[in-house]
Design a protein around this motif. Structure first.
Motif, PDB file in Angstrom:
ATOM      1  N   ALA A 149      -3.553 -41.410  21.639  1.00 50.19           N
ATOM      2  CA  ALA A 149      -4.955 -41.568  21.267  1.00 50.19           C
ATOM      3  C   ALA A 149      -5.838 -41.418  22.501  1.00 50.19           C
ATOM      4  O   ALA A 149      -5.426 -41.764  23.617  1.00 50.19           O
ATOM      5  CB  ALA A 149      -5.182 -42.932  20.632  1.00 50.19           C
ATOM      6  N   PRO A 150      -7.039 -40.906  22.342  1.00 49.87           N
ATOM      7  CA  PRO A 150      -7.954 -40.815  23.486  1.00 49.87           C
ATOM      8  C   PRO A 150      -8.390 -42.198  23.948  1.00 49.87           C
ATOM      9  O   PRO A 150      -8.475 -43.131  23.155  1.00 49.87           O
ATOM     10  CB  PRO A 150      -9.138 -40.015  22.925  1.00 49.87           C
ATOM     11  CG  PRO A 150      -9.094 -40.255  21.452  1.00 49.87           C
ATOM     12  CD  PRO A 150      -7.636 -40.393  21.101  1.00 49.87           C
ATOM     13  N   GLU A 151      -8.667 -42.309  25.241  1.00 48.63           N
ATOM     14  CA  GLU A 151      -9.117 -43.586  25.808  1.00 48.63           C
ATOM     15  C   GLU A 151     -10.636 -43.687  25.861  1.00 48.63           C
ATOM     16  O   GLU A 151     -11.174 -44.789  25.935  1.00 48.63           O
ATOM     17  CB  GLU A 151      -8.561 -43.755  27.221  1.00 48.63           C
ATOM     18  CG  GLU A 151      -7.047 -43.838  27.290  1.00 48.63           C
ATOM     19  CD  GLU A 151      -6.548 -44.065  28.706  1.00 48.63           C
ATOM     20  OE1 GLU A 151      -7.262 -44.728  29.497  1.00 48.63           O
ATOM     21  OE2 GLU A 151      -5.461 -43.567  29.041  1.00 48.63           O
ATOM     22  N   GLY A 152     -11.327 -42.527  25.863  1.00 46.01           N
ATOM     23  CA  GLY A 152     -12.771 -42.529  26.028  1.00 46.01           C
ATOM     24  C   GLY A 152     -13.476 -41.798  24.904  1.00 46.01           C
ATOM     25  O   GLY A 152     -12.887 -40.981  24.190  1.00 46.01           O
ATOM     26  N   TRP A 153     -14.780 -42.080  24.777  1.00 45.56           N
ATOM     27  CA  TRP A 153     -15.592 -41.539  23.672  1.00 45.56           C
ATOM     28  C   TRP A 153     -16.978 -41.167  24.173  1.00 45.56           C
ATOM     29  O   TRP A 153     -17.596 -41.902  24.946  1.00 45.56           O
ATOM     30  CB  TRP A 153     -15.715 -42.586  22.578  1.00 45.56           C
ATOM     31  CG  TRP A 153     -16.490 -42.153  21.358  1.00 45.56           C
ATOM     32  CD1 TRP A 153     -17.841 -42.270  21.149  1.00 45.56           C
ATOM     33  CD2 TRP A 153     -15.952 -41.563  20.165  1.00 45.56           C
ATOM     34  NE1 TRP A 153     -18.176 -41.786  19.911  1.00 45.56           N
ATOM     35  CE2 TRP A 153     -17.032 -41.345  19.276  1.00 45.56           C
ATOM     36  CE3 TRP A 153     -14.671 -41.207  19.765  1.00 45.56           C
ATOM     37  CZ2 TRP A 153     -16.866 -40.779  18.010  1.00 45.56           C
ATOM     38  CZ3 TRP A 153     -14.503 -40.653  18.497  1.00 45.56           C
ATOM     39  CH2 TRP A 153     -15.579 -40.441  17.644  1.00 45.56           C
ATOM     40  N   LEU A 154     -17.441 -40.011  23.726  1.00 47.41           N
ATOM     41  CA  LEU A 154     -18.829 -39.595  23.872  1.00 47.41           C
ATOM     42  C   LEU A 154     -19.320 -39.229  22.486  1.00 47.41           C
ATOM     43  O   LEU A 154     -18.781 -38.328  21.842  1.00 47.41           O
ATOM     44  CB  LEU A 154     -18.957 -38.387  24.799  1.00 47.41           C
ATOM     45  CG  LEU A 154     -20.372 -37.797  24.939  1.00 47.41           C
ATOM     46  CD1 LEU A 154     -21.268 -38.716  25.763  1.00 47.41           C
ATOM     47  CD2 LEU A 154     -20.327 -36.400  25.559  1.00 47.41           C
ATOM     48  N   SER A 155     -20.336 -39.922  22.004  1.00 47.60           N
ATOM     49  CA  SER A 155     -20.846 -39.631  20.664  1.00 47.60           C
ATOM     50  C   SER A 155     -21.545 -38.281  20.624  1.00 47.60           C
ATOM     51  O   SER A 155     -22.249 -37.920  21.574  1.00 47.60           O
ATOM     52  CB  SER A 155     -21.843 -40.711  20.231  1.00 47.60           C
ATOM     53  OG  SER A 155     -21.225 -41.961  20.089  1.00 47.60           O
ATOM     54  N   PRO A 156     -21.383 -37.505  19.548  1.00 48.78           N
ATOM     55  CA  PRO A 156     -22.196 -36.306  19.395  1.00 48.78           C
ATOM     56  C   PRO A 156     -23.682 -36.647  19.501  1.00 48.78           C
ATOM     57  O   PRO A 156     -24.147 -37.603  18.889  1.00 48.78           O
ATOM     58  CB  PRO A 156     -21.839 -35.821  17.984  1.00 48.78           C
ATOM     59  CG  PRO A 156     -20.466 -36.359  17.731  1.00 48.78           C
ATOM     60  CD  PRO A 156     -20.447 -37.698  18.429  1.00 48.78           C
ATOM     61  N   TRP A 157     -24.383 -35.890  20.352  1.00 52.57           N
ATOM     62  CA  TRP A 157     -25.814 -36.110  20.584  1.00 52.57           C
ATOM     63  C   TRP A 157     -26.107 -37.471  21.222  1.00 52.57           C
ATOM     64  O   TRP A 157     -27.224 -37.954  21.197  1.00 52.57           O
ATOM     65  CB  TRP A 157     -26.618 -35.955  19.292  1.00 52.57           C
ATOM     66  CG  TRP A 157     -26.449 -34.606  18.685  1.00 52.57           C
ATOM     67  CD1 TRP A 157     -25.613 -34.247  17.665  1.00 52.57           C
ATOM     68  CD2 TRP A 157     -27.098 -33.404  19.102  1.00 52.57           C
ATOM     69  NE1 TRP A 157     -25.693 -32.911  17.407  1.00 52.57           N
ATOM     70  CE2 TRP A 157     -26.609 -32.362  18.272  1.00 52.57           C
ATOM     71  CE3 TRP A 157     -28.055 -33.101  20.062  1.00 52.57           C
ATOM     72  CZ2 TRP A 157     -27.030 -31.034  18.404  1.00 52.57           C
ATOM     73  CZ3 TRP A 157     -28.476 -31.783  20.188  1.00 52.57           C
ATOM     74  CH2 TRP A 157     -27.963 -30.776  19.352  1.00 52.57           C
ATOM     75  N   ILE A 158     -25.098 -38.109  21.798  1.00 49.42           N
ATOM     76  CA  ILE A 158     -25.261 -39.458  22.397  1.00 49.42           C
ATOM     77  C   ILE A 158     -25.909 -40.386  21.371  1.00 49.42           C
ATOM     78  O   ILE A 158     -26.785 -41.213  21.702  1.00 49.42           O
ATOM     79  CB  ILE A 158     -26.080 -39.430  23.711  1.00 49.42           C
ATOM     80  CG1 ILE A 158     -25.762 -38.184  24.523  1.00 49.42           C
ATOM     81  CG2 ILE A 158     -25.795 -40.686  24.544  1.00 49.42           C
ATOM     82  CD1 ILE A 158     -24.380 -38.096  25.081  1.00 49.42           C
ATOM     83  N   SER A 159     -25.507 -40.269  20.148  1.00 44.22           N
ATOM     84  CA  SER A 159     -26.124 -41.029  19.049  1.00 44.22           C
ATOM     85  C   SER A 159     -25.279 -42.249  18.738  1.00 44.22           C
ATOM     86  O   SER A 159     -24.101 -42.132  18.406  1.00 44.22           O
ATOM     87  CB  SER A 159     -26.247 -40.130  17.814  1.00 44.22           C
ATOM     88  OG  SER A 159     -26.728 -40.865  16.707  1.00 44.22           O
ATOM     89  N   GLU A 160     -25.895 -43.418  18.842  1.00 44.60           N
ATOM     90  CA  GLU A 160     -25.210 -44.675  18.550  1.00 44.60           C
ATOM     91  C   GLU A 160     -25.968 -45.447  17.472  1.00 44.60           C
ATOM     92  O   GLU A 160     -27.189 -45.402  17.396  1.00 44.60           O
ATOM     93  CB  GLU A 160     -25.132 -45.563  19.795  1.00 44.60           C
ATOM     94  CG  GLU A 160     -24.059 -45.183  20.786  1.00 44.60           C
ATOM     95  CD  GLU A 160     -23.685 -46.346  21.695  1.00 44.60           C
ATOM     96  OE1 GLU A 160     -22.704 -46.201  22.418  1.00 44.60           O
ATOM     97  OE2 GLU A 160     -24.367 -47.387  21.666  1.00 44.60           O
TER      98      GLU A 160
END
Length: 295
Positions: A149-160
């Protein structure tokens, strides 16, 4: 007057933090964030070369698709030429659309981090259950292909949403790239414990620079070198992180790639002085070696 806040981290000025070093006693860590993104045809979100007209918007769809068909492969050649590692920020839809490209990064030993399912959607406006399902689907797709599994995450469009950091921590993520508020990793609070925020640039990033501000290829390359030189000087006093955010459909265009080559060669020439690495390696060092030194 008290303004609404997020409660995720405290204000600690960068001048008032504990000293620490990266491996080998280095003070500046540099990583490349290569965004591999897939977009819906005839709908959904996407950066625009020119204002989109009625759907199907062939102009903008094809411009973005150039990145996966051509630009990303030219970038792999550049990374190989300069012996540079990368953190690949991958939409999980890329495995079904361009599996050869994902395999090429796997063969290089690049880190694969989660970047949603597709950049045709934002997760920030989703109900919590739908956002949890999005994270789970993207994570499972990457884990099945990469064996972990990946350890890191970047949301599409930096949308949270209000609960994105909570959902990421609950899904087992150790770091997020969504917050651009610092030049050092910072611990963020979640309802499942803490998650590490690793600096991801919104300035040294080809979308804001080239698509939004209309900077030229050489101007963006100069931004990278000047940012690196200044941060290398600043890091003499305290350890810092410099990320470089790249999208193959933008900097993979031949004339931009040529300018980018010069900027990355400038950094590669200083590899004995800086830690050129991947975001996941930064995360592991922070979790395992210097956890108590971070804000």
């Amino acid at each position: 007057m008290t303004l609404p806040g997020h409660g995720r981290y405290d204000y600690v000025p960068i001048t008032a933090r504990r000293s620490f070093c990266w491996p080998g006693g280095r003070r500046l860590a540099v990583y490349l964030g290569v965004n591999l993104e897939h977009f819906a045809f005839s709908g959904g979100l996407g950066a625009e070369l020119a204002p989109g007209g009625p759907q199907p918007d062939v102009l903008n769809y094809a411009w973005r698709d150039y990145g996966n068909r051509v630009g990303a492969w030219r970038m792999i050649g550049l990374l190989d030429q300069l012996a540079l590692p990368a953190t690949v920020l991958a939409n999980s839809a890329m495995y079904g659309y361009a599996s050869d490209l994902m395999a090429a990064h796997r063969a290089r030993g690049d880190e694969i981090a989660g970047h949603g399912r597709s950049n045709a959607e934002r997760q920030g406006g989703m109900p919590e259950a739908a956002e949890r399902a999005l994270i789970a689907e993207a994570t499972a797709t990457i884990a099945a292909a990469e064996g972990r599994a990946p350890e890191g995450w970047l949301s599409p469009w930096i949308s949270e949403s209000r609960v994105t950091p909570d959902l990421l921590a609950e899904a087992g993520y150790r770091y997020t790239l969504n917050w651009c508020m610092d030049d050092q990793p910072v611990w963020m609070r979640t309802r499942a414990g803490r998650i590490l925020s690793i600096p991801y640039p919104q300035e040294v990033n080809d979308i804001p620079a080239i698509v939004a501000r209309k900077d030229g290829a050489q101007a963006f390359a100069d931004m990278i070198t000047e940012n690196f030189d200044e941060m290398l000087e600043q890091s003499a006093g305290q350890s810092l992180v410099m990320g470089i955010a790249l999208h193959p459909y933008i900097v993979g265009q031949p004339y931009r790639l040529r300018a980018l080559r010069g900027a990355l060669a400038h950094i590669a020439a200083r590899r004995e002085e800086v830690w050129i690495t991947r975001a996941g390696d930064i995360s592991r060092h922070c979790h395992d070696e210097i956890a108590d030194s971070l804000a």
